[in-house]
Every structure is written in structure tokens, then in C-alpha cells.
Design a protein around this motif. Structure first.
Motif, mmCIF file in Angstrom:
data_model
loop_
_atom_site.group_PDB
_atom_site.id
_atom_site.type_symbol
_atom_site.label_atom_id
_atom_site.label_comp_id
_atom_site.label_asym_id
_atom_site.label_seq_id
_atom_site.Cartn_x
_atom_site.Cartn_y
_atom_site.Cartn_z
ATOM 1 N N TYR A 11 -21.342 40.586 55.721
ATOM 2 C CA TYR A 11 -21.190 39.476 55.270
ATOM 3 C C TYR A 11 -21.542 39.050 53.427
ATOM 4 C CZ TYR A 11 -18.050 39.820 59.288
ATOM 5 O OH TYR A 11 -17.464 40.438 60.269
ATOM 6 N N SER A 23 -27.761 34.914 59.501
ATOM 7 C CA SER A 23 -26.570 34.948 59.613
ATOM 8 C C SER A 23 -26.427 34.594 61.325
ATOM 9 C CB SER A 23 -25.411 36.431 59.363
ATOM 10 O OG SER A 23 -24.235 36.763 60.202
ATOM 11 N N GLU A 30 -14.043 33.311 55.130
ATOM 12 C CA GLU A 30 -14.743 32.474 55.942
ATOM 13 C C GLU A 30 -13.939 31.610 55.275
ATOM 14 O OE1 GLU A 30 -19.250 32.695 54.649
ATOM 15 O OE2 GLU A 30 -17.573 31.876 53.055
ATOM 16 N N VAL A 60 -15.973 37.714 51.612
ATOM 17 C CA VAL A 60 -16.186 36.741 52.434
ATOM 18 C C VAL A 60 -16.048 35.575 52.613
ATOM 19 C CG1 VAL A 60 -18.773 35.592 52.724
ATOM 20 C CG2 VAL A 60 -18.134 38.198 52.459
#
Length: 489
Positions: free
Chosen positions: A464, A475, A448, A444
Motif C-alpha cells: 500500500y 502499516s 481506503e 490505494v
């Protein structure tokens, strides 16, 4: 909510739990597209309009309805949840959203009676010991007197009291659920409790499930207290005796989870509109299977990671590659309706989980009409069985009639069911459960990092940083705030 002033450039400032978002009024003409009409996409769209009511916002959904796996139906006086039936209030996002939508009065708790659950062993439902929290006990006597574990298994679990902490217990290192439980509590604790209780939540293979990404508090317990059991006992004393599963934290809505779905989706919504490609042109060029391209200044992709990977393959191949590393499992839900007198079991709990070693057709079963009020007519029962997951893909692959028939057979043996159900409704959710495998948080972080190169594009969903409904809402809302900040920077 909208302070006025004499300046031509009015600034709108709104403070929320996560951070303050400051938005220039002249940015309101921007066009934003949310792709995906599940709860994450709906939460993102709602948040965007909360921040900018005049935003040109469009939500695209490939199917013919909103809500994704949140899907409630009524049949013959029964209230059927084809997907999740509740959420946990300990994470505040779902409750906070319900309040902002004016739905607070429609929230309901679990029934106050029979707040316990069962685990199958040897073809019988056995109560989870009071104070047992997913993989370790916080009360000694209920654990010692439980018939879920053998004497040898209990002795091995008790060894946790003297075992040293792992050298790598540093608050950062990851470990699989199976490795951790075997190391601290033994094989029987893994097979009889941790796998069905924790692995069942995520429909995951415990040999691959990341503990750091799902239940980091147990790794932290080892780091801080050395022994899980000691940590649980200390926590129980500090909480003045409260222990075990906190069933009062689980909430739903009076007429099911789709109450939340119906309160959302107030922007321009295009159903049956599948996005097939995204390109960089005049911001973003969105191609669908049936319409002229849609151009957008910003996009929120609230779709499964594998779908996002396909759509982003031309824009950022490195990001798409990282997204494909998140694997998925498929699950099915079967709602069974019965006359109450057709079931011999007293149904004096909220349901049961089934260890994989029992070799049954189902992962778990919720007694829906016991757990929440208003789910079945008087003198009737509604059961909800779960099938498939990472450990039993062969069950998910069955035709619906075969799947339902096998589960009926197991319910007959486990609950003493004496007649056919009034009806059975099967809901199959293919590739719906992301697998938080060891190293998930690193994956993750890499996603990102790549996403930061596309400031007007955000990802949202259960793949995620959390798979529950509050996690999905967080989210979506975080993605919305990220888009607003990038558009007004």
C-alpha cells in the motif's frame, strides 16, 4: 502506564508519534484476530497488545513459521538472510519498535570500511560515482570521470541543467520512472543507473513503476528547482558536503533480522492455519482449512493484496476488485559461501547491481560478509544474489539447481571466482513484491475509501504505502490503532 481512579470506567490514554489513542477499559474483552504472521502482522499484534494488554488477540499464520520474508538461518558458521538483510533508519518505525522491545543494544550498522557499491558494465564492476543518488549526480567531478556512462550519455544527462520543467509538474501528477528519467536525463541514465538502482529496489519494470508512489522527491525536485542536478547540488551544499549513498543509515541486528521476529509474536499464535473465507456473522466469522470457525469483533488482514481480495470477495466485492489491481512479482535470494581466496575481486564495496541491458542471470549481489560483521567465519566470504523480479520472471521459474548454476557462472565471470561455493542456499519468494505501478496512490486511495465502510477491519502490509521494513511496521501499527479506535468509538 495504567492510571487508576475511583471511577468504574477507567480511561487509558497513550500518546505516540502518530496520534493519541484513548481507550475505555471496558473494551478489553473484545476479540481481535490478526491474519498473517509476517512483519506487518507481527507489528500489528504487538501494537494491539501495547495499547490493550488484556485484549483477546489471536494471530493466524498459514505457514509453519513467523516472519514472512524475514528469515535468518545459521549454517557452518555463516549467518544467512533468506530475505531482507537490513532496514533504513531514516524511517523511524523499525528503530522505535526495536527500542520498545529492548533490542537497541543488538542493532548494528554497516561496516565503516568499503562503503560504496558497483554497477556492472561490459562484464566489469565499476564504482558508483561518489555523490550519485539513484539517478542523478550531486557532485560533478566524480560523475564526469566515471566510466559507467559514455561521453554522449554524460552530455545528455548534463542537458537536465537547461531543460524546462514539465507542465504537469504540480506535485500531484504521476509518471513512470522510465518516462521521467528519459525525459530529464536520457536513455543511458535510465538503462545504466536508474533501472538497476531504483527498479532493482522494487524488482520492478521501470516503464510501469510509479515515481509518485516510490520516489516522489525527484518529482518535487523538478517542480521546485526545475533541474534535478541543480537540486542535488543545492541539497549537497546545504548539507555541508554530505552526499551519495548514506550507508550508515542501514541497520540490522547482530544475529540477523530474525532477532526482531523472535521478539514479537507474544500473543496466541496458530501456525499452519490458512484462512479460506471470512463472513459477516457475529462480527466476523473466520473459516480455516482445519478448525471450527473463529469469531472476531475485529480483524487485521496482514496478507498480500491478492489474498485479501479473495478473503473479502463476499464481504465487499468492490474492495476485493480494487485489491486485485495490485500486481506482484516473484524474487529469489541465493546465499553463496566461499573461501576468501576463491574470489579474485577485492570485494571493496557492499555489492553490485546489474542493469537489465547486461543480460545477466542476477539483478544484484550483496557482499554480506563485507556489509555487516559476523556473517561469515574468518577467511571466508558470504555473497547474496538476487534473481527474478518483474523483468526476469523466466529466471525465477527455473529449478533451484539451474538458477543457482547460472548465477554461479555470472559470479565467476564478474568476481573472478575460481572454485565452486562451499554451499548455495536458494530461497524463492513467489508473488512477494507488490508492483507500485503508475496510478498506485489512486488505487490505494480507492481501497481506503472502500475499507472505511468496514470500520472493524484493517489492511496492513507492503502493498500500500511503502515496501520496506519500516513501512511494513508503520502499516501494521497504524492498522492496530485504527482497530482500537473503531472498537472503542
Amino acid at each position: 502506564m495504567h492510571p487508576r481512579g475511583s471511577s468504574d470506567r477507567v480511561v487509558q490514554s497513550m500518546t505516540f508519534a502518530r496520534r493519541t489513542v484513548v481507550c475505555p477499559r471496558d473494551s478489553l474483552v473484545r476479540r481481535v484476530v490478526v491474519i498473517g504472521g509476517g512483519i506487518s502482522g507481527l507489528a500489528a499484534a504487538n501494537r494491539l497488545l501495547e495499547l490493550h494488554p488484556a485484549l483477546h488477540l489471536t494471530l493466524l499464520e498459514a505457514s509453519g513459521r513467523l516472519g514472512g520474508t524475514l528469515h535468518t538461518e545459521e549454517r557452518d558458521g555463516f549467518l544467512l538472510e533468506r530475505g531482507p538483510d537490513s532496514f533504513i533508519s531514516e524511517k523511524p518505525e523499525a528503530v522505535a519498535l526495536a527500542k520498545r522491545l529492548g533490542l537497541e543494544s543488538r542493532l548494528i550498522e554497516t561496516n565503516s570500511e568499503h562503503r560504496r557499491s558497483f554497477i556492472v558494465r561490459g562484464g566489469r564492476l565499476r564504482p558508483v560515482p561518489e555523490g550519485f543518488q539513484l539517478m542523478a549526480p550531486s557532485r560533478i567531478w566524480p560523475f564526469l570521470t566515471s566510466d559507467i556512462f559514455s561521453v554522449r550519455g554524460k552530455a545528455r544527462m548534463a542537458a537536465d541543467l537547461v531543460l524546462p520543467r514539465r507542465d504537469a509538474a504540480n506535485g500531484v501528477a504521476d509518471e513512470s520512472l522510465a518516462s521521467f528519467v528519459r525525459r530529464r536525463l536520457g536513455r543511458e541514465a535510465l538503462e545504466r543507473m536508474a533501472q538497476p538502482m531504483v527498479g532493482g529496489i522494487y524488482t520492478a519494470d521501470p516503464e510501469r513503476l510509479s515515481l509518485r508512489a516510490t520516489l516522489p522527491r525527484f518529482l518535487d525536485m523538478e517542480r521546485e528547482h526545475r533541474s534535478l542536478i541543480l537540486a542535488m547540488l543545492r541539497k549537497t551544499r546545504a548539507a555541508s558536503g554530505t552526499s551519495g549513498a548514506r550507508y550508515s543509515l542501514f541497520l540490522s541486528f547482530d544475529r540477523g533480522m530474525e532477532v526482531l521476529v523472535r521478539a514479537l509474536g507474544k500473543c496466541e499464535v496458530r501456525l499452519n492455519t490458512r484462512v479460506v473465507a471470512i463472513e459477516r456473522e457475529r462480527g466476523f466469522k473466520i473459516k480455516t482449512q482445519k478448525e471450527e470457525p473463529i469469531f472476531a469483533d475485529a480483524i487485521c488482514l496482514a496478507v498480500p493484496a491478492y489474498v485479501a481480495a479473495l478473503l473479502l470477495s463476499n464481504i465487499n466485492p468492490a474492495l476485493a476488485s480494487q485489491l486485485t489491481r495490485i500486481n506482484y512479482a516473484s524474487t529469489a535470494t541465493i546465499n553463496f559461501a566461499y573461501h576468501r581466496d576463491a574470489i579474485k575481486h577485492p570485494l571493496d564495496g557492499f555489492g553490485f547491481v546489474v542493469p537489465y541491458v547486461e543480460r545477466r542471470s542476477l539483478i544484484a549481489c550483496t557482499f554480506s560478509s563485507v556489509k555487516f560483521p559476523g556473517r561469515a567465519p574468518e577467511n571466508h566470504v558470504l555473497l547474496r544474489a538476487f534473481v527474478g523480479g518483474a523483468l526476469q520472471p523466466d529466471m525465477f521459474a527455473l529449478e533451484e539447481s539451474d538458477m543457482s548454476g547460472r548465477v554461479e557462472t555470472d559470479l565467476r565471470e564478474l568476481l573472478g571466482v575460481t572454485s565452486k561455493p562451499l554451499f548455495a542456499e536458494v530461497s524463492k519468494w513467489k508473488n512477494s513484491m507488490p508492483q507500485y505501478e503508475v496510478g498506485h496512490l489512486d488505487r490505494v486511495a480507492a481501497i481506503e475509501s472502500e475499507l472505511a465502510q468496514l470500520p472493524n477491519l484493517q489492511l496492513a502490509g507492503n502493498a500500500y504505502r511503502g515496501a520496506g521494513i519500516p513501512d511494513c511496521i508503520r502499516s501494521g501499527e497504524t492498522a492496530a490503532e485504527g482497530l482500537i479506535n473503531s472498537l472503542t468509538a
